[in-house]
Design an enzyme around this catalytic site. Structure first.
Site, short mmCIF file in Angstrom:
data_model
loop_
_atom_site.label_atom_id
_atom_site.label_comp_id
_atom_site.label_asym_id
_atom_site.label_seq_id
_atom_site.Cartn_x
_atom_site.Cartn_y
_atom_site.Cartn_z
CE1 TYR A 482 -4.01 2.04 0.29
CE2 TYR A 482 -2.73 3.29 1.90
CZ TYR A 482 -3.83 3.17 1.07
OH TYR A 482 -4.74 4.19 1.01
CB SER A 562 -7.19 2.51 -2.71
OG SER A 562 -7.54 3.85 -2.51
CG ASP A 646 -14.18 4.00 -6.40
OD1 ASP A 646 -14.30 4.90 -5.55
OD2 ASP A 646 -13.20 3.24 -6.45
CG HIS A 681 -12.52 2.99 -3.03
ND1 HIS A 681 -11.69 3.23 -4.10
CD2 HIS A 681 -11.74 3.09 -1.93
CE1 HIS A 681 -10.48 3.46 -3.67
NE2 HIS A 681 -10.46 3.37 -2.36
#
Length: 721
Positions: A482, A562, A646, A681
């Protein structure tokens, strides 16, 4: 006649979307390219798929339908697709309990029987009893895509304010339910996304933050929220505006009411590196009007998180003079910094969260990328640690400040979330609800390693694999990361990951700079002009896995969602030869225009920077996934995951990136995009949609990394207790 016109428009749009070219069975649809450029600081930058930013146009809808059809034809024939779907259903099919919330002897908790499409809410006054069903979103829509958002019990325990999301949208609709009868009050509130709901202590109404309303009745999330007060039994258009920020264009206020009902705390957000805190003294007995708002913390020099109060003394978790975090107390009578009192000093471990419960400060720390929970008196006296069952992660430790009873959940890579009840007064805790184990933890190995990144920084990584599948240099491996927004990746159970692990795959989770594993300095080292450090860390993790003999480029996949989708896209561009497969999910892929998608997206500039700023533009342009594809290069087999609803990371990021990657791909590896049309999302997806999504993903990755050929369809029986 109307139907004929619609079909005609749709057909024209489909033809435009695919440029009128005949589709070949082994080739993706051809996406129309346009001659569009933007000027950034004297440099012309092409944007040939700008038309896909109009996500509701007939042309874009036709493009989505064509791409989804192509993707499903490809995935339907993969040998392990049904195997993963079957295993995911089995791994998900167990009772799951959320951490209870309680007020005045009333407890509510989320519950799922196993394959319910959405979690329901149950209520009880005795935690030894299951209680009764209070709210079931599964009854609201046949496909199970209306989900429960946040919820808050009234202080008297008689009412529940709850929000619903339709199709995974961040937009929430709030209603109020009576605990005794299960019926709803007529009150309905719109125009909110991320707001907490703060009840007044007499349970007659609550504070919340909402976006401004347009003349047509819709709400404008490109502008700031304001705090409003809603009195029960009145329409929303009668709500009273309490506070709005008019002297700064990007700061958003959110409400909290202190447990004694004396103060409205206003948390002011603007990005992820600094915040402000204001307060307003609420009317006491015999008083009609609240006092003026006081800007208590308005220096914007650090993060400040209000955690509770003792009269006029306010407690905060802050990074002020403490990048690893500390807890301070500020008496608002003499609020100057020289009067601040340090309760929990900064230590070598980063503080993730803190709470004030029954006169004790509960601090969740991160030690070597695993949770530790310490307890302190409000004068700073250490009161010991809360014993955890393993080297995993926890969440929870909320509840009324007057009650010593709190709840938390524990999990790690091979242990599903277990909910614990803990009494801070006695120091005793016990499991409240423990799910059936999905896999036998003893059948797996979890190892933490450290590797050097490009600049010599040591970075940790977890590796999990079956004990009977030792590294041999060719193990199909998924590397996950991430690296942003101060978010730590701690060990946690996932049925999806378990399906990959039990099938013989290796899972590696890299704790990259930009995350929150080692405090604010670790976070800042992966932001703005230093964002390349995150990509260097991820590349170094991949190289370590290869050099250590776990896998090889032919068997290595990367996955992230993301900000992690951005990570995957950037790294694929920079080192395509390192990977056999890539799964960028709901990613931020156009770094030059991400902030044009609303006020929420612009908040990310504290991590990314803005293309309007010359130096930040050059950094963004250098790694933006959409802008750095090289036509003719051989990229990994790629499955782009997107959600049409999203409204956090606009879906057009994934659309534009997938079209550009399909155009650039210079070898026979497939480039697919899978667009889920009733999710947003990753939030609010129904259980069946989650199963389908990950069955597609793992079948694709298994094919690209060689798992299907190596491991067969069925895991050994000894993996299941």
């Amino acid at each position: 006649m109307i139907r004929a016109q619609y079909l005609s428009v749709a057909c024209l749009a489909l033809a435009a979307a695919v440029s009128g070219a005949a589709e070949q069975p082994d080739q993706p649809p051809l996406s129309r390219r346009v001659d569009h450029t933007d000027l950034y600081h004297g440099e012309r930058v092409a944007d040939p798929y700008r038309w896909l930013e109009d996500t509701d146009s007939a042309a874009t809808r036709a493009w989505i339908a064509t791409q989804n059809a192509y993707t499903q034809r490809h995935i339907a024939g993969l040998p392990l697709r049904e195997h993963f779907a079957t295993r995911l259903r089995a791994l998900i099919d167990h009772e799951r309990f959320g951490v209870p919330r309680h007020e005045a002897g009333t407890y509510v908790y989320a519950y799922n029987r196993g394959t319910d499409e959405q979690d329901s809410l149950w209520v009880t006054t005795d935690l030894r009893q299951r209680g009764r069903l209070l709210l079931d979103p599964n009854q609201l829509r046949a496909d199970g895509t209306v989900s429960l958002g946040d919820y808050a019990l009234s202080p008297d325990g008689a009412l529940l304010a709850y929000s619903l999301s339709d199709g995974g949208s961040d937009w929430k609709t709030w209603r109020i339910r009576r605990i005794d009868s299960g019926s709803d009050l007529p009150d309905v509130l719109h125009g909110t996304k991320f707001t907490p709901l703060a009840w007044s202590r007499d349970s007659s109404g609550f504070y919340y933050s909402r976006y401004p309303q347009r003349p047509d009745g819709s709400y404008d999330d490109s502008r700031q929220v304001a705090i409003w007060y809603h009195r029960l039994g009145t329409p929303q258009d009668a709500d009273r505006q309490i506070f709005a920020i008019t002297d700064h264009a990007t700061r958003d206020p959110y409400p909290t009411v202190t447990e004694d009902g004396a103060y409205l705390i206003i948390q002011v957000r603007d990005g992820y590196q600094a915040s402000g805190v204001y307060y307003q003294r609420l009317p006491g007995p015999g008083e009609d009007e609240p006092a003026a708002v006081v800007r208590l913390l308005d220096q914007w020099d650090a993060l400040y998180e209000f955690i509770g109060n003792d009269g006029s003394e306010f407690f905060f978790l802050t990074t002020q003079s403490a990048p690893n975090g500390r807890v301070i107390a500020i008496d608002i009578a003499p609020p100057q910094p020289e009067h601040w009192r340090e309760v929990v000093p900064q230590g070598p471990a980063a503080i993730e969260t803190a709470s004030l419960i029954a006169g004790r400060v509960v601090v969740q720390q991160i030690v070597d990328v695993r949770s530790r929970v310490a307890v302190f008196a409000t004068d700073g006296t250490p009161l010991g640690e809360i014993a955890l069952p393993g080297a995993g992660s926890v969440s929870g430790f909320d509840g009324p400040a007057v009650s010593p009873v709190t709840f938390f959940s524990y999990t790690d890579f091979t242990t599903p979330r277990t909910v614990y009840r803990h009494d801070l007064a006695t120091g005793r805790g016990e499991p409240w609800q423990a799910p059936a184990p999905g896999i036998d933890p003893a059948a797996f190995v979890t190892r933490q390693v450290w590797f050097e990144s490009r600049d010599g920084t040591r970075v940790p990584m977890y590796i999990v694999h079956r004990r009977d599948r030792p590294p041999d240099g060719r193990r199909p491996t998924v590397l996950y990361g991430y690296g942003g927004f101060n978010v730590p990746l701690l060990p946690a159970w996932s049925a999806s990951r378990a399906a990959w692990l039990e099938a013989g795959g290796v899972l590696a989770v890299a704790n990259l700079r930009g995350g929150g594993e080692f405090g604010e300095r670790w976070h800042e080292a992966g932001t703005k002009l230093l964002k390349q450090n995150v990509f260097d860390d991820f590349i170094a993790a991949a190289e370590w896995l290869i050099e250590a003999g776990y896998t090889s480029p032919e068997h290595l996949a990367i996955w992230g969602g993301s900000n992690g989708g951005l990570l995957v896209g950037a790294v694929v561009n920079q080192r395509p030869e390192l990977f056999a497969a890539a799964v960028p999910a709901v990613g931020v892929m156009d770094m030059l225009r991400y902030h044009t998608a609303g006020a929420n997206a612009r908040q990310w500039s504290s991590d990314y920077g803005l293309s309007e700023v010359p130096g930040e533009y050059r950094a963004l342009r250098a790694y933006s996934p959409y802008h750095n594809l090289r036509p003719g290069s051989c990229y990994p087999a790629t499955l782009v995951m997107a959600d049409a609803n999203d409204d956090r990371v606009a879906s057009w990021h994934s659309y534009k990136y997938a079209a550009a990657l399909q155009h650039a791909q210079g070898c026979g590896r497939p480039v697919l995009i899978r667009v889920e049309t009733r999710a947003g999302h990753g939030a609010g997806a129904s259980t069946s949609k989650i199963i389908d999504e990950y069955a597609d993903q793992w079948a694709f990755v298994a094919q690209a990394t060689g798992l299907a050929e190596r491991e067969g369809f069925e895991p050994p029986r000894d993996l299941h207790p």
